[in-house]
Scaffold this motif. Structure first.
Motif, PDB file in Angstrom:
ATOM      1  N   UNK A 216      38.107  77.215  73.791  1.00  0.00           N
ATOM      2  CA  UNK A 216      38.605  76.505  74.976  1.00  0.00           C
ATOM      3  C   UNK A 216      40.025  77.001  75.243  1.00  0.00           C
ATOM      4  N   UNK A 217      40.129  78.228  75.725  1.00  0.00           N
ATOM      5  CA  UNK A 217      41.434  78.845  75.934  1.00  0.00           C
ATOM      6  C   UNK A 217      42.195  78.183  77.076  1.00  0.00           C
ATOM      7  N   UNK A 218      41.478  77.724  78.090  1.00  0.00           N
ATOM      8  CA  UNK A 218      42.142  77.025  79.195  1.00  0.00           C
ATOM      9  C   UNK A 218      42.788  75.738  78.675  1.00  0.00           C
ATOM     10  N   UNK A 219      42.068  75.032  77.812  1.00  0.00           N
ATOM     11  CA  UNK A 219      42.622  73.822  77.213  1.00  0.00           C
ATOM     12  C   UNK A 219      43.868  74.117  76.397  1.00  0.00           C
ATOM     13  N   UNK A 220      43.842  75.218  75.633  1.00  0.00           N
ATOM     14  CA  UNK A 220      45.010  75.614  74.840  1.00  0.00           C
ATOM     15  C   UNK A 220      46.207  75.858  75.754  1.00  0.00           C
ATOM     16  N   UNK A 221      45.988  76.599  76.846  1.00  0.00           N
ATOM     17  CA  UNK A 221      47.078  76.937  77.776  1.00  0.00           C
ATOM     18  C   UNK A 221      47.659  75.664  78.399  1.00  0.00           C
ATOM     19  N   UNK A 222      46.803  74.761  78.861  1.00  0.00           N
ATOM     20  CA  UNK A 222      47.286  73.544  79.518  1.00  0.00           C
ATOM     21  C   UNK A 222      48.045  72.642  78.541  1.00  0.00           C
ATOM     22  N   UNK A 223      47.500  72.459  77.338  1.00  0.00           N
ATOM     23  CA  UNK A 223      48.161  71.601  76.351  1.00  0.00           C
ATOM     24  C   UNK A 223      49.507  72.190  75.936  1.00  0.00           C
ATOM     25  N   UNK A 224      49.536  73.513  75.710  1.00  0.00           N
ATOM     26  CA  UNK A 224      50.779  74.174  75.314  1.00  0.00           C
ATOM     27  C   UNK A 224      51.804  74.110  76.435  1.00  0.00           C
ATOM     28  N   UNK A 225      51.354  74.340  77.672  1.00  0.00           N
ATOM     29  CA  UNK A 225      52.265  74.299  78.815  1.00  0.00           C
ATOM     30  C   UNK A 225      52.893  72.918  78.968  1.00  0.00           C
ATOM     31  N   UNK A 226      52.082  71.873  78.814  1.00  0.00           N
ATOM     32  CA  UNK A 226      52.611  70.507  78.923  1.00  0.00           C
ATOM     33  C   UNK A 226      53.682  70.256  77.871  1.00  0.00           C
ATOM     34  N   UNK A 227      53.451  70.751  76.653  1.00  0.00           N
ATOM     35  CA  UNK A 227      54.422  70.545  75.583  1.00  0.00           C
ATOM     36  C   UNK A 227      55.681  71.371  75.808  1.00  0.00           C
ATOM     37  N   UNK A 261      43.639  66.701  80.223  1.00  0.00           N
ATOM     38  CA  UNK A 261      42.611  65.699  79.917  1.00  0.00           C
ATOM     39  C   UNK A 261      41.427  65.808  80.874  1.00  0.00           C
ATOM     40  N   UNK A 262      41.728  66.058  82.161  1.00  0.00           N
ATOM     41  CA  UNK A 262      40.652  66.200  83.147  1.00  0.00           C
ATOM     42  C   UNK A 262      39.793  67.422  82.826  1.00  0.00           C
ATOM     43  N   UNK A 263      40.450  68.518  82.438  1.00  0.00           N
ATOM     44  CA  UNK A 263      39.694  69.727  82.099  1.00  0.00           C
ATOM     45  C   UNK A 263      38.841  69.513  80.849  1.00  0.00           C
ATOM     46  N   UNK A 264      39.364  68.760  79.886  1.00  0.00           N
ATOM     47  CA  UNK A 264      38.592  68.484  78.678  1.00  0.00           C
ATOM     48  C   UNK A 264      37.325  67.695  79.010  1.00  0.00           C
ATOM     49  N   UNK A 265      37.418  66.767  79.951  1.00  0.00           N
ATOM     50  CA  UNK A 265      36.226  66.027  80.392  1.00  0.00           C
ATOM     51  C   UNK A 265      35.216  66.984  81.012  1.00  0.00           C
ATOM     52  N   UNK A 266      35.713  67.914  81.820  1.00  0.00           N
ATOM     53  CA  UNK A 266      34.834  68.918  82.439  1.00  0.00           C
ATOM     54  C   UNK A 266      34.192  69.805  81.370  1.00  0.00           C
ATOM     55  N   UNK A 267      34.995  70.187  80.375  1.00  0.00           N
ATOM     56  CA  UNK A 267      34.505  71.070  79.316  1.00  0.00           C
ATOM     57  C   UNK A 267      33.404  70.385  78.495  1.00  0.00           C
ATOM     58  N   UNK A 268      33.553  69.091  78.287  1.00  0.00           N
ATOM     59  CA  UNK A 268      32.536  68.340  77.552  1.00  0.00           C
ATOM     60  C   UNK A 268      31.199  68.409  78.287  1.00  0.00           C
ATOM     61  N   UNK A 269      31.238  68.221  79.609  1.00  0.00           N
ATOM     62  CA  UNK A 269      30.013  68.251  80.409  1.00  0.00           C
ATOM     63  C   UNK A 269      29.451  69.669  80.517  1.00  0.00           C
ATOM     64  N   UNK A 270      30.338  70.653  80.531  1.00  0.00           N
ATOM     65  CA  UNK A 270      29.900  72.040  80.732  1.00  0.00           C
ATOM     66  C   UNK A 270      29.174  72.592  79.511  1.00  0.00           C
ATOM     67  N   UNK A 271      29.824  72.578  78.346  1.00  0.00           N
ATOM     68  CA  UNK A 271      29.183  73.186  77.168  1.00  0.00           C
ATOM     69  C   UNK A 271      29.403  72.394  75.878  1.00  0.00           C
ATOM     70  N   UNK A 272      30.002  71.202  75.979  1.00  0.00           N
ATOM     71  CA  UNK A 272      30.150  70.360  74.798  1.00  0.00           C
ATOM     72  C   UNK A 272      31.104  70.890  73.748  1.00  0.00           C
ATOM     73  N   UNK A 273      32.062  71.760  74.135  1.00  0.00           N
ATOM     74  CA  UNK A 273      32.991  72.302  73.146  1.00  0.00           C
ATOM     75  C   UNK A 273      34.429  72.257  73.658  1.00  0.00           C
ATOM     76  N   UNK A 274      34.958  71.054  73.903  1.00  0.00           N
ATOM     77  CA  UNK A 274      36.348  70.935  74.342  1.00  0.00           C
ATOM     78  C   UNK A 274      37.310  71.244  73.194  1.00  0.00           C
ATOM     79  N   UNK A 275      38.543  71.534  73.541  1.00  0.00           N
ATOM     80  CA  UNK A 275      39.558  71.720  72.504  1.00  0.00           C
ATOM     81  C   UNK A 275      39.744  70.424  71.725  1.00  0.00           C
ATOM     82  N   UNK A 276      39.762  69.303  72.438  1.00  0.00           N
ATOM     83  CA  UNK A 276      39.928  67.990  71.832  1.00  0.00           C
ATOM     84  C   UNK A 276      38.706  67.129  72.164  1.00  0.00           C
TER      85      UNK A 276
END
Length: 508
Positions: A216-227, A261-276
């Motif tokens: 979940x590279x998009x999740x990594x980028x978003x979480x890191x950017x927020x921090x 968080x919104x992307x993680x919800x999408x990732x769960x529905x897409x392939x069930x492998x979110x970062x968190x």
């Protein structure tokens, strides 16, 4: 006689054959790598004043030397575990240890603060590839009946690293080997890392997860950017007279986190492998444990940096005197951690962790009083009492916190949850280091004037740490009264690569 197939061990996660003696050599290799990583975290703080003087580094550069490592480690930890599950834990371990060794060389030859900070960030990223594989390799190399003994050895290595890191850093800095001043604290990793690569290729058995989660590279980028949008302005703001762009970035950080968080919800529905795995936060004890990890990381991030500054730049002590002063603290942490897990928590549950938070706060209050009472004339032996009290408090928290947080997590999510615990702790540590701009350096008019200003700022910063520990005490009411015994949760997660114990990154 063992067949070649059995001698090669697991490819998809089953324990190695009990007759495969190479598993003990593999254990020694991965434990040495974990020890190297832990020592590298604890060894740096004591050498920071020497780095600052030698490189003419700014206060923000000092913070980034430690915070950059923690941030990169946190950002890559879960992804590093998943890469091991997908492409092979041995392969990722070797990539990580080779990269960590190369980054250590770059740190050791750094010509300016910018190069050192960049090298430390690379070092943290490589640690994120290497460290998650350690427990995964242990998990697939040893059968269940041997893991208790192995994890006990692992805990001993963690304790040894916590005790030896500061003293090793102090000795290497004080000895000034070949006129290199602080640089040997990084260069010492080279022979260890090279040996780890050579022996690891020969003795570690490859393994993968049969059903590894996707990246979940998009999740990594978003979480890191927020921090980063929160940490960067905090760290740089004071030197830039708190510009408007810093407040804008910090104000936008929660919106980027919401996008994550919104992307993680999408990732769960897409392939069930979110970062968190967001469903984990429905478990009250897990949500509480994560909150404790985050705030405890903030507390330790602030304390260990300002403590070093206090002793060396405030009191004018040498690195060796500062390092040896911390020995009672490290010993107290180790002793209390053992008692906490083996004797106290099984009987008293979360009350032990809450007692730890209050005990640690009491030690800080005693430290504040002693610093005020004795002033610049304070001696190392006088610091022993508050440090021992603090160490006991920390030991009561760090050892059982990971297991208590995981106690009500569903078995199939144990690996993901464990990785998230340590990621959160590292994020808290990076945030605490950034906050030293406000709670410590913000109390100093001119950071080039050493002595009493640093001593006064130290006392001011400790009050903030006490406040954070009070918050931690309150949050701990979310933890279960008693943790479910480990034997009732045997089985864990097949995604073992994401797991890593929080206690491993305890600074000392």
């Amino acid at each position: 006689m063992t067949s070649p197939e059995r001698e090669k061990g697991p490819v998809h996660g089953g324990p190695a054959s009990p007759t495969d003696r190479r598993r003990w050599l593999a254990l020694a290799i991965v434990m040495t790598a974990a020890f190297m990583d832990l020592v590298d975290v604890t060894i740096v703080n004591i050498a920071i004043p020497s780095m600052r003087q030698n490189l003419d580094a700014s206060t923000s550069a000092i913070q980034w030397i430690t915070a950059g490592y923690a941030l990169a480690f946190a950002a890559g930890l879960i992804t590093g575990g998943r890469l091991g599950d997908i492409y092979g834990r041995k392969r990722l371990f070797l990539v990580g240890i080779a990269g960590f060794t190369a980054a250590s060389l770059l740190c050791g030859i750094a010509a300016n603060p910018g190069m050192l900070v960049a090298s430390r960030i690379l070092q943290g990223a490589m640690a994120a590839m290497m460290v998650p594989q350690v427990l995964a390799i242990i998990h697939v190399t040893f059968p269940p009946h041997e893991r208790g003994k192995v994890f006990g050895m692992f805990g001993a290595i963690v304790g040894l690293g916590a005790v030896s890191g500061p003293m090793l850093g102090a000795l290497l800095t004080e000895w000034n080997l070949f006129g290199l001043e602080w640089r040997p604290i990084f260069l010492i990793n080279l022979p260890v890392g090279i040996a780890g690569v050579i022996l690891g290729r020969k003795f570690i058995t490859e393994s993968k997860a049969p059903k590894a989660l996707r990246l979940d590279l998009v999740g990594v980028v978003l979480a890191t950017l927020a921090l980063v949008m929160l940490i960067f302005p905090l760290t740089q703001g004071r030197e830039n007279d708190w510009p408007l762009w810093g407040f804008v970035w910090m104000g936008l950080s929660p919106f980027v986190f919401a996008a994550f968080l919104a992307y993680e919800q999408y990732k769960i529905k897409k392939d069930g492998s979110p970062l968190v795995e967001l469903s984990l936060f429905k478990v009250k004890s897990f949500a509480g444990g994560i909150a404790v990890q985050l705030t405890f990381g903030i507390a330790t991030g602030i304390f260990f940096l300002v403590w070093t500054m206090y002793m060396q730049m405030g009191l004018g002590w040498s690195a060796l005197r500062a390092g040896s002063t911390g020995i009672p603290f490290s010993i107290a942490v180790s002793v209390a951690a053992g008692l906490s897990v083996q004797k106290l928590v099984p009987r008293f549950g979360r009350k032990v962790l809450q007692a730890g938070a209050l005990t640690m706060a009491a030690g800080l209050l005693l430290y504040i009083w002693e610093s005020q009472h004795y002033g610049m004339a304070i001696a190392s032996w006088q610091m022993a009492a508050p440090l021992i009290v603090m160490g006991v408090g920390m030991g009561l928290i760090v050892a059982p916190l990971n297991d208590t947080t995981l106690s009500e997590v569903p078995r199939e999510h144990a690996g993901s949850a464990s990785g998230l615990i340590n990621t959160t702790g590292q994020m808290g540590n990076a945030l605490g280091l950034a906050l030293t701009s406000v709670v410590f350096f913000g109390l100093i008019d001119d950071d080039l004037v050493f002595g009493p200003p640093y001593v006064e700022a130290f006392r001011g910063a400790l009050w903030w740490v006490v406040a954070v520990l009070v918050v931690i005490f309150a949050v701990m009411f979310m933890l279960p009264r008693k943790a479910i015994p480990m034997e009732q949760r045997e089985g864990g997660s097949e995604h073992a690569g994401s797991a890593e114990p929080a206690a491993e990154k305890v600074p000392a």
